[in-house]
Design an enzyme around this catalytic site. Structure first.
Site, PDB file in Angstrom:
ATOM      1  N   ASP A  13       0.884  -1.169   0.000  1.00 10.75           N
ATOM      2  CA  ASP A  13       0.000   0.000   0.000  1.00 10.75           C
ATOM      3  C   ASP A  13       0.917   1.213   0.000  1.00 10.75           C
ATOM      4  O   ASP A  13       1.604   1.485   0.976  1.00 10.75           O
ATOM      5  CB  ASP A  13      -0.877  -0.027   1.266  1.00 10.75           C
ATOM      6  CG  ASP A  13      -1.765   1.206   1.375  1.00 10.75           C
ATOM      7  OD1 ASP A  13      -1.569   2.174   0.616  1.00 10.75           O
ATOM      8  OD2 ASP A  13      -2.660   1.203   2.251  1.00 10.75           O
ATOM      9  N   TYR A 230       0.942  -0.452  15.293  1.00 13.07           N
ATOM     10  CA  TYR A 230      -0.083  -0.631  14.272  1.00 13.07           C
ATOM     11  C   TYR A 230       0.280   0.159  13.017  1.00 13.07           C
ATOM     12  O   TYR A 230       0.507   1.351  13.078  1.00 13.07           O
ATOM     13  CB  TYR A 230      -1.463  -0.183  14.770  1.00 13.07           C
ATOM     14  CG  TYR A 230      -2.467  -0.316  13.670  1.00 13.07           C
ATOM     15  CD1 TYR A 230      -2.888  -1.582  13.269  1.00 13.07           C
ATOM     16  CD2 TYR A 230      -2.935   0.782  12.966  1.00 13.07           C
ATOM     17  CE1 TYR A 230      -3.751  -1.739  12.209  1.00 13.07           C
ATOM     18  CE2 TYR A 230      -3.806   0.629  11.910  1.00 13.07           C
ATOM     19  CZ  TYR A 230      -4.209  -0.630  11.530  1.00 13.07           C
ATOM     20  OH  TYR A 230      -5.059  -0.778  10.467  1.00 13.07           O
ATOM     21  N   LYS A 233      -3.429  -3.183   8.249  1.00 18.71           N
ATOM     22  CA  LYS A 233      -3.426  -4.635   8.131  1.00 18.71           C
ATOM     23  C   LYS A 233      -2.548  -5.042   6.955  1.00 18.71           C
ATOM     24  O   LYS A 233      -2.097  -4.199   6.192  1.00 18.71           O
ATOM     25  CB  LYS A 233      -4.862  -5.145   7.964  1.00 18.71           C
ATOM     26  CG  LYS A 233      -5.568  -5.326   9.300  1.00 18.71           C
ATOM     27  CD  LYS A 233      -5.031  -6.533  10.071  1.00 18.71           C
ATOM     28  CE  LYS A 233      -5.508  -6.482  11.515  1.00 18.71           C
ATOM     29  NZ  LYS A 233      -4.753  -7.377  12.383  1.00 18.71           N
TER      30      LYS A 233
HETATM   31  C1  F6R Z   1      -7.601  -0.504   7.668  1.00 14.37           C
HETATM   32  C2  F6R Z   1      -7.331   0.862   7.251  1.00 14.37           C
HETATM   33  C3  F6R Z   1      -8.284   1.924   7.585  1.00 14.37           C
HETATM   34  C4  F6R Z   1      -7.668   2.954   8.538  1.00 14.37           C
HETATM   35  C5  F6R Z   1      -8.676   4.042   8.931  1.00 14.37           C
HETATM   36  C6  F6R Z   1      -8.053   5.116   9.801  1.00 14.37           C
HETATM   37  O1  F6R Z   1      -6.584  -1.365   7.285  1.00 14.37           O
HETATM   38  O2  F6R Z   1      -6.311   1.117   6.633  1.00 14.37           O
HETATM   39  O3  F6R Z   1      -9.472   1.419   8.099  1.00 14.37           O
HETATM   40  O4  F6R Z   1      -7.162   2.321   9.676  1.00 14.37           O
HETATM   41  O5  F6R Z   1      -9.181   4.659   7.779  1.00 14.37           O
HETATM   42  O6  F6R Z   1      -6.961   5.650   9.134  1.00 14.37           O
HETATM   43  P1  F6R Z   1      -6.140   6.901   9.674  1.00 14.37           P
HETATM   44  O7  F6R Z   1      -5.723   6.580  11.065  1.00 14.37           O
HETATM   45  O8  F6R Z   1      -4.986   6.996   8.722  1.00 14.37           O
HETATM   46  O9  F6R Z   1      -7.055   8.081   9.610  1.00 14.37           O
HETATM   47 MG    MG Z   2      -4.187   1.830   3.250  1.00 13.96          MG
HETATM   48 MG    MG Z   3      -4.886  -2.085   2.004  1.00 10.17          MG
END
Ligand code: F6R
Ligand code: MG
Ligand code: MG
Length: 366
Positions: A13, A230, A233
Site C-alpha cells: 500500500d 499498528y 493490516k
Molecule cells: C484498515 C485501514 C483503515 C484505517 C482508517 C483510519 O486497514 O487502513 O481502516 O485504519 O481509515 O486511518 P487513519 O488513522 O490513517 O485516519
Molecule cells: Mg491503506
Molecule cells: Mg490495504
C-alpha cells in the site's frame, strides 16, 4: 531437467485514493511502465499489475528463483517510484508500507507482502492469484485448508487417485518465527488446533505428498510484528496452482462461497466477512470495508501470463456477497463490542497500552 519458472507476487500500500478505499490509476500506469521496461530488458518474462482496494500488486514471472534480489529490488524501486506519484497527488498514506528508507536485499521484513513459488511448468498450468484488502494473512487459513484437506469442498481428495494421499501443510508460527509441517489427512486435527488461531499460525505453503511439488504459497508477513506498532493490516496474497492432480479451479474457488469472518476492516481492529468481488468492485468503502478478496486466473505459457480472468466476476457468487452484507450489518450493530472489535491481544498495537497506562492509578485492589 526442465527449467523452472518462478511466479512472484509482491504488493504494498503506497497510497490510497480516496482515503484507504481504492487506488489512483496513475499509480498503476507508473508501475506498468517501469515493470514493462524490466520485461523488455529480460529481467522478467511477464508481468501483470493490478490492485485490490488501496494495495498495488505486481504479478511477475521470471527465472531468478524465489527471494531473488534482482526481482525484490525491482519491486521495491517501483514502490518508491509509485510513492513519489502518490505524494504529488497527496494520496492518502503515501508510502505507508515502505517501512525502511533503503533497500537491503529482500523486501521481506521491509513492509511489502510477498508470495513466490518456483516449479516446472506443466503441459497446461492454471494458476490463481488471490489478493485481499483490509485483512491479514491468516485470512487464507480457512480457504486453503478447505481446498487441500476438506473432502466436502474438494471432491478430488476422494475421487482423484493422484490426490488421494493428501497434502503437506507448512504452518508459520508468526509470533515465534518458526514453522512446522503437518501431513494431512492423518494430522488434520493437530493442524486445525493451530490454524484455527489465524493471527498466530498461518499456512505458508502446501505441497503434494507424492512428489513434494509446491501447490500453494501465501504471504505471511505481519506488518505490526515487523514495525512493532499498528501500521495497517497486511492485506495478503496467495498463489494456488490448479488441475491435473491438484484441486480443480472450481474446488480452489469454492471455499470463498462462504464469506468467513476475518480480522481487519476498520482500523485493522474488527472482525468482518471476507467478500469475494470482481476486480471493479474491490473498493472497500463501508466502514472501510468489509474486507475484499479478488482472484486473477492465468494460464501460464512458458512463463507468459495468459490472462487475467476475473474469477469472482460470476453471478454464482452473488449470494455470497449478499450473505456478506447481512453479516456486515449484524456485526456492525455491535459497534465497539467484541466479537466485532478484535480481542484485547490484537488491540495491543493501538489504543490499549495508552488507555491502561492512564487508568493504572485508578484501579483499586479488591
Ligand atoms: C484498515 C485501514 C483503515 C484505517 C482508517 C483510519 O486497514 O487502513 O481502516 O485504519 O481509515 O486511518 P487513519 O488513522 O490513517 O485516519
Ligand atoms: Mg491503506
Ligand atoms: Mg490495504
Amino acid at each position: 531437467m526442465a527449467e523452472k519458472i518462478t511466479v512472484s507476487v509482491i504488493k504494498a500500500d503506497v497510497g490510497g485514493y480516496v482515503g484507504h478505499s481504492s487506488m489512483h490509476p496513475d499509480l498503476i500506469a507508473t508501475a506498468e511502465a517501469s515493470l514493462g521496461k524490466a520485461k523488455k530488458a529480460g529481467t522478467l518474462i511477464d508481468v501483470h499489475v493490478t490492485r485490490v482496494g488501496d494495495d498495488i500488486e505486481f504479478i511477475m514471472t521470471h527465472r531468478h528463483g524465489t527471494d531473488a534480489t534482482v526481482v525484490h529490488e525491482l519491486a521495491w524501486n517501483i514502490f518508491v517510484e509509485c510513492t513519489e506519484v502518490a505524494k504529488k497527488l497527496k494520496l492518502y498514506g503515501a508510502g505507508q508500507d515502505l517501512l525502511s528508507d533503503a533497500f537491503s536485499g529482500n523486501v521481506k521484513g521491509m513492509g511489502p507482502g510477498v508470495a513466490e513459488m518456483e516449479f516446472v511448468e506443466r503441459k497446461a498450468e492454471p494458476i490463481l492469484i488471490f489478493m485481499a484488502d483490509k485483512t491479514s494473512p491468516g485470512a487464507w487459513n480457512y480457504p486453503v485448508f478447505k481446498m487441500f484437506a476438506d473432502p466436502f469442498n474438494t471432491a478430488g481428495l476422494v475421487i482423484d487417485p493422484s490426490m488421494h494421499d493428501g497434502f503437506n501443510f507448512v504452518v508459520m508460527d508468526v509470533m515465534k518465527n518458526r514453522r512446522i509441517t503437518f501431513s494431512c489427512p492423518e494430522e488434520m486435527y493437530d493442524l486445525l488446533v493451530l490454524i484455527g488461531a489465524p493471527e498466530y499460525y498461518i499456512i505458508q505453503s502446501v505441497h503434494r505428498k507424492s512428489d513434494n511439488d509446491i501447490c500453494a504459497v501465501s504471504s505471511t508477513q505481519r506488518l505490526a510484528l515487523i514495525a512493532g506498532r499498528y501500521v495497517g493490516k497486511d492485506d495478503p496474497v496467495l498463489i494456488v496452482r490448479a488441475q491435473s492432480g491438484l484441486p480443480a479451479v472450481g474446488e480452489v474457488l469454492e471455499p470463498f462461497a462462504f464469506p468467513h469472518a476475518v480480522a481487519g476492516w476498520m482500523r485493522g481492529s474488527h472482525q468482518g466477512p471476507l467478500m469475494p468481488t470482481s476486480f471493479d468492485s474491490a473498493n472497500p468503502s463501508r466502514f472501510d470495508g468489509p474486507p475484499r478478496v479478488i482472484c486473477a486466473g492465468f494460464q501460464l505459457a512458458d512463463g507468459k501470463l495468459v490472462g487475467p480472468r476475473d474469477m469472482f466476476d460470476d453471478p454464482s457468487f452473488d449470494h455470497t456477497r449478499m450473505m456478506a452484507n447481512y453479516i456486515a450489518d449484524y456485526l456492525r450493530r455491535h459497534g465497539p463490542f467484541e466479537p466485532h472489535r478484535l480481542p484485547l491481544e490484537e488491540m495491543e498495537y493501538t489504543t490499549m497500552p495508552g488507555v491502561m497506562e492512564k487508568l493504572e492509578d485508578r484501579f483499586e485492589k479488591v
